[in-house]
Every structure is written in structure tokens, then in C-alpha cells.
Scaffold this motif. Structure first.
Motif, PDB file in Angstrom:
ATOM      1  N   LEU A  50       0.872  -1.170   0.000  1.00  0.00           N
ATOM      2  CA  LEU A  50       0.000   0.000   0.000  1.00  0.00           C
ATOM      3  C   LEU A  50       0.910   1.220   0.000  1.00  0.00           C
ATOM      4  O   LEU A  50       1.822   1.320   0.832  1.00  0.00           O
ATOM      5  CB  LEU A  50      -0.893   0.001   1.244  1.00  0.00           C
ATOM      6  N   VAL A  51       0.700   2.125  -0.950  1.00  0.00           N
ATOM      7  CA  VAL A  51       1.493   3.344  -1.058  1.00  0.00           C
ATOM      8  C   VAL A  51       0.568   4.529  -0.828  1.00  0.00           C
ATOM      9  O   VAL A  51      -0.462   4.661  -1.505  1.00  0.00           O
ATOM     10  CB  VAL A  51       2.171   3.461  -2.444  1.00  0.00           C
ATOM     11  N   VAL A  52       0.937   5.366   0.132  1.00  0.00           N
ATOM     12  CA  VAL A  52       0.149   6.556   0.456  1.00  0.00           C
ATOM     13  C   VAL A  52       0.979   7.766   0.071  1.00  0.00           C
ATOM     14  O   VAL A  52       2.072   7.980   0.608  1.00  0.00           O
ATOM     15  CB  VAL A  52      -0.208   6.621   1.954  1.00  0.00           C
ATOM     16  N   ASN A  53       0.476   8.561  -0.860  1.00  0.00           N
ATOM     17  CA  ASN A  53       1.124   9.797  -1.297  1.00  0.00           C
ATOM     18  C   ASN A  53       0.340  10.972  -0.725  1.00  0.00           C
ATOM     19  O   ASN A  53      -0.835  11.153  -1.052  1.00  0.00           O
ATOM     20  CB  ASN A  53       1.162   9.876  -2.822  1.00  0.00           C
ATOM     21  N   TYR A  54       0.996  11.741   0.121  1.00  0.00           N
ATOM     22  CA  TYR A  54       0.363  12.879   0.783  1.00  0.00           C
ATOM     23  C   TYR A  54       0.607  14.152  -0.018  1.00  0.00           C
ATOM     24  O   TYR A  54       1.754  14.463  -0.370  1.00  0.00           O
ATOM     25  CB  TYR A  54       0.946  13.067   2.187  1.00  0.00           C
TER      26      TYR A  54
END
Length: 102
Positions: free
Chosen positions: A4-8
Motif C-alpha cells: 500500500l502506497v500513500v502519497n500525501y
């Protein structure tokens, strides 16, 4: 491995964002069951321009089923619920089954 990749997106107050991320959010997220790896970093661009995202976090689980169970757990829900406390600029999330090349 399931990732899971979270880009803020860029926050209005980067210092306040990082303080909350480091002291509250990361400790919450790392408590999720079966989490195999969790890394994050402030984004940069090779040419020095402003990158599309401010921070990227990468979380790995052994399987997709483990990831879904972990995210649905009380610890996962607590971490997800915390996004409203510091990520007002929004996030872009992607998931995938990893394939190792090297």
C-alpha cells in the motif's frame, strides 16, 4: 508481498504535518497486525522542482488478505481515522501485489 502506497499532498503547514506524522500517525500505523515493513520519506525531485507529493509512505504485508484484515482491524481503523487530523490536503493511495525483479 502486498503493498500500500500513500502519497500525501503538500500541507499548508509542513512542520505541523511532520510533527503529527512522526509523533502520532507513524506510531499508530506501525501497530497494525501482520505489517511486514513500513517506510516513509519526504519527496524530492531530481531536478530540484517541487514534487507532486510532499511525503510518501509504503506499507507491506505478506498477502492481500493480511493487508485487508490489518487495515480493517481496530489498529488499522485508528490509523486511517487519524488522517483527518493532519492530512487535510488529501492523499492518493494505491495498492498492488509486488513482483521482485532483483
Amino acid at each position: 508481498m502486498y503493498r500500500l502506497v500513500v502519497n500525501y499532498h503538500h500541507p499548508a503547514d509542513p512542520d505541523a504535518f511532520m510533527e503529527h506524522y512522526r509523533s502520532v500517525h507513524a506510531p499508530l500505523a506501525k501497530r497494525m497486525p501482520d505489517l511486514a515493513a513500513y517506510t516513509y520519506g519526504v519527496c524530492e525531485s531530481l531536478d530540484g522542482s517541487k514534487p507532486e507529493y510532499f511525503l510518501t509512505a509504503v506499507l507491506d504485508w505478506p498477502t492481500k488478505e493480511a493487508a485487508l484484515a490489518s487495515l480493517g482491524s481496530p489498529q488499522g481503523q485508528e490509523g486511517t481515522g487519524d488522517l483527518a487530523n493532519f492530512a487535510q490536503a488529501g492523499v492518493a493511495i494505491v495498492t498492488y501485489e509486488t513482483e521482485t525483479v532483483i
